[in-house]
Design a protein around this motif. Sequence first.
Motif, PDB file in Angstrom:
ATOM      1  N   TYR A 256       0.833  -1.207   0.000  1.00 46.51           N
ATOM      2  CA  TYR A 256       0.000   0.000   0.000  1.00 46.51           C
ATOM      3  C   TYR A 256       0.869   1.259   0.000  1.00 46.51           C
ATOM      4  O   TYR A 256       1.786   1.392   0.805  1.00 46.51           O
ATOM      5  CB  TYR A 256      -0.889  -0.009   1.243  1.00 46.51           C
ATOM      6  CG  TYR A 256      -1.934   1.075   1.248  1.00 46.51           C
ATOM      7  CD1 TYR A 256      -3.243   0.815   0.860  1.00 46.51           C
ATOM      8  CD2 TYR A 256      -1.618   2.371   1.655  1.00 46.51           C
ATOM      9  CE1 TYR A 256      -4.211   1.801   0.870  1.00 46.51           C
ATOM     10  CE2 TYR A 256      -2.578   3.370   1.658  1.00 46.51           C
ATOM     11  CZ  TYR A 256      -3.864   3.086   1.264  1.00 46.51           C
ATOM     12  OH  TYR A 256      -4.813   4.077   1.267  1.00 46.51           O
ATOM     13  N   ARG A 258      -0.140   5.395  -0.970  1.00 45.96           N
ATOM     14  CA  ARG A 258      -1.000   6.379  -1.645  1.00 45.96           C
ATOM     15  C   ARG A 258      -0.800   7.765  -1.042  1.00 45.96           C
ATOM     16  O   ARG A 258      -0.410   7.903   0.113  1.00 45.96           O
ATOM     17  CB  ARG A 258      -2.481   6.004  -1.470  1.00 45.96           C
ATOM     18  CG  ARG A 258      -2.839   4.666  -2.113  1.00 45.96           C
ATOM     19  CD  ARG A 258      -4.340   4.510  -2.143  1.00 45.96           C
ATOM     20  NE  ARG A 258      -4.722   3.143  -2.482  1.00 45.96           N
ATOM     21  CZ  ARG A 258      -5.978   2.733  -2.570  1.00 45.96           C
ATOM     22  NH1 ARG A 258      -6.958   3.582  -2.329  1.00 45.96           N
ATOM     23  NH2 ARG A 258      -6.250   1.490  -2.891  1.00 45.96           N
ATOM     24  N   THR A 262      -5.754   9.928  -2.764  1.00 41.67           N
ATOM     25  CA  THR A 262      -6.378   8.635  -3.068  1.00 41.67           C
ATOM     26  C   THR A 262      -6.408   7.718  -1.848  1.00 41.67           C
ATOM     27  O   THR A 262      -6.867   6.592  -1.938  1.00 41.67           O
ATOM     28  CB  THR A 262      -5.601   7.924  -4.201  1.00 41.67           C
ATOM     29  OG1 THR A 262      -4.217   7.853  -3.833  1.00 41.67           O
ATOM     30  CG2 THR A 262      -5.737   8.672  -5.508  1.00 41.67           C
ATOM     31  N   HIS A 263      -5.899   8.190  -0.740  1.00 38.27           N
ATOM     32  CA  HIS A 263      -5.815   7.378   0.467  1.00 38.27           C
ATOM     33  C   HIS A 263      -7.186   6.889   0.930  1.00 38.27           C
ATOM     34  O   HIS A 263      -8.161   7.640   0.907  1.00 38.27           O
ATOM     35  CB  HIS A 263      -5.159   8.201   1.584  1.00 38.27           C
ATOM     36  CG  HIS A 263      -5.092   7.479   2.893  1.00 38.27           C
ATOM     37  ND1 HIS A 263      -4.428   6.282   3.029  1.00 38.27           N
ATOM     38  CD2 HIS A 263      -5.610   7.764   4.104  1.00 38.27           C
ATOM     39  CE1 HIS A 263      -4.532   5.874   4.299  1.00 38.27           C
ATOM     40  NE2 HIS A 263      -5.246   6.755   4.957  1.00 38.27           N
ATOM     41  N   ASP A 264      -7.234   5.635   1.355  1.00 39.53           N
ATOM     42  CA  ASP A 264      -8.463   5.051   1.874  1.00 39.53           C
ATOM     43  C   ASP A 264      -8.125   4.341   3.181  1.00 39.53           C
ATOM     44  O   ASP A 264      -7.501   3.290   3.187  1.00 39.53           O
ATOM     45  CB  ASP A 264      -9.040   4.061   0.842  1.00 39.53           C
ATOM     46  CG  ASP A 264     -10.391   3.514   1.281  1.00 39.53           C
ATOM     47  OD1 ASP A 264     -10.600   3.339   2.508  1.00 39.53           O
ATOM     48  OD2 ASP A 264     -11.238   3.270   0.403  1.00 39.53           O
ATOM     49  N   GLU A 265      -8.541   4.942   4.267  1.00 38.16           N
ATOM     50  CA  GLU A 265      -8.171   4.450   5.593  1.00 38.16           C
ATOM     51  C   GLU A 265      -8.604   2.998   5.810  1.00 38.16           C
ATOM     52  O   GLU A 265      -7.868   2.194   6.394  1.00 38.16           O
ATOM     53  CB  GLU A 265      -8.793   5.363   6.660  1.00 38.16           C
ATOM     54  CG  GLU A 265      -8.207   5.209   8.048  1.00 38.16           C
ATOM     55  CD  GLU A 265      -6.706   5.521   8.130  1.00 38.16           C
ATOM     56  OE1 GLU A 265      -6.273   6.553   7.581  1.00 38.16           O
ATOM     57  OE2 GLU A 265      -5.977   4.717   8.746  1.00 38.16           O
ATOM     58  N   VAL A 267      -9.049   0.608   3.553  1.00 39.31           N
ATOM     59  CA  VAL A 267      -8.198  -0.300   2.779  1.00 39.31           C
ATOM     60  C   VAL A 267      -6.819  -0.398   3.436  1.00 39.31           C
ATOM     61  O   VAL A 267      -6.242  -1.485   3.565  1.00 39.31           O
ATOM     62  CB  VAL A 267      -8.058   0.200   1.319  1.00 39.31           C
ATOM     63  CG1 VAL A 267      -7.122  -0.708   0.527  1.00 39.31           C
ATOM     64  CG2 VAL A 267      -9.429   0.272   0.646  1.00 39.31           C
TER      65      VAL A 267
END
Length: 452
Positions: A256, A258, A262-265, A267
């Motif tokens: 991972y 990003r 685009t960060h998705d906590e 994910v």
Amino acid sequence: MRLSRYFLPVLKENPADAQIASHRFMLRAGMIKQQQAGIYSWLPLGFRVLRKLENIVHEEQVRAGHIPMLMPTLQPADLWRESGRYDDYGEEMLRIKDRHGREMLYGPTNEEMITDIFRAHVNSYKDLPLTLYHIQWKFRDEIRPRFGVMRGREFFMKDGYNFDIDYEHAIHAYNRHMVSYLRTYERMGLQAIPMRADSGPIGGDDTHEFLVLAETGESEVFYDSAITDLKLGDRVIDYDDWDEVAGICREWTTPYARTDETHDEAVFAAEVPEERRRSARGIEVGQIFYFGTKYSEPMGAMVTTESGERVPVHMGSHGIGVSRLVGAIIEANHDENGIIWPEGVTPFHAGIVNLRQGDAATDAACEALYAGLKARGLEALYDDREERAGAKFATMDLIGLPWRITVGPRGLAKGVVELTSRRSGESEEMSAEAAIERLAEIYAPHRGTPVF
RNA sequence: CGGGGCGUAGCGCAGCCUGGUAGCGCGCCUGUUUUGGGUACAGGAGGUCGUGAGUUCGAAUCUCGCCGCCCCGACCA
């Protein structure tokens, strides 16, 4: 180069305008001079570094099979009207009129122009794949330039454009760029992490940004710490081998990583064990895009396929901020006394400090050392000024040459000079011949060769 | 573009509030001194005080306009 004959206007005090380390040190080390907001002259020392970076970029691009060329800085407005970006790009684009009232612009990027070149000369799938690139000055009229060359308005950038027959070929070009970029940054002594990104005004579907971790970075980044252990090293890469290239990309894009865009906590938490989750700041030093037929379709860049069909060519574009990299490298490599250049990009391979200028024996020893290094293809900056030791050391520390050879009567009486690492601060006494030998070994992996 | 600040010697700054035509440190030049981490002393050169106008007997200082630069924000390779 003898310092007494060079042009190195170092500053003892900090310029008031410089906020961050790289900007401050570039000004103090006499690398750049600001001419306007976001516009700089590159003084000799800075110019040497810029050229070193440019050369590394060329070598790695050519190694990947990409073809160098050069497009102008000024472009006709009409070309940009074809793609629709003349109106879309906004105030950031510097628009100019010539004496006849023709509308032009100082190019912020070259998708339109390269597409124009392509459509004029390429008609068949037989001419593909093709990747052209150039390294040229660009201009983006930033609202607020800052941080020296890290966010100037005029900047030096490598931009490359691939033309492929279909999606699969274009993705291989994308992957090839990713790998060539990894190698480019690694040679510059940087760890640049590819991160999934937003496409911005270039447009497109697939895009990665390359970020160098540094406290002063403009982007917040989130990553799996495992990615920082990855190294390309000196593995031999066949850039025509789709699987191999894709495999390397997988290695770097699976962990991972990003930016805040685009960060998705969720994910992040699901994919990465807690002890390996990192958040930090990063400086963007490059970006790669696949955007398909975004330009080829409106601009009519078509090729005939094997079955006789006319189709728009698949494209991508790929940039490395060369002038920005000078700042990024300093952000990642400095201490309170100045810059610490990685061996691959240093403006001179070593500095020679003569502690007793004017003393016949010391002068002669320095001259011999200087000539000896030159004979081995190493460039030394010999401080032959009538200055005290302290001043010479301070200058060397500031400009950041990775290796310093100190020559004084005390050492010469014992038949030794002192070789000092700027990075570790450690010194070792040895004969002048041994010092030359040691430096030749150190720099063996960092020799650039002209590529075209 | 919104908010804040700055423009005085090559660089960093003081002087401006309380007008009387400039000063400090560094750097530079000369000499002496010193000599393994920015030596000390003496002498010296260098300034249209960003710019234009206004107020005043007199403006770096007060007023207004303009230009440039920096910082925060929004934006961005």
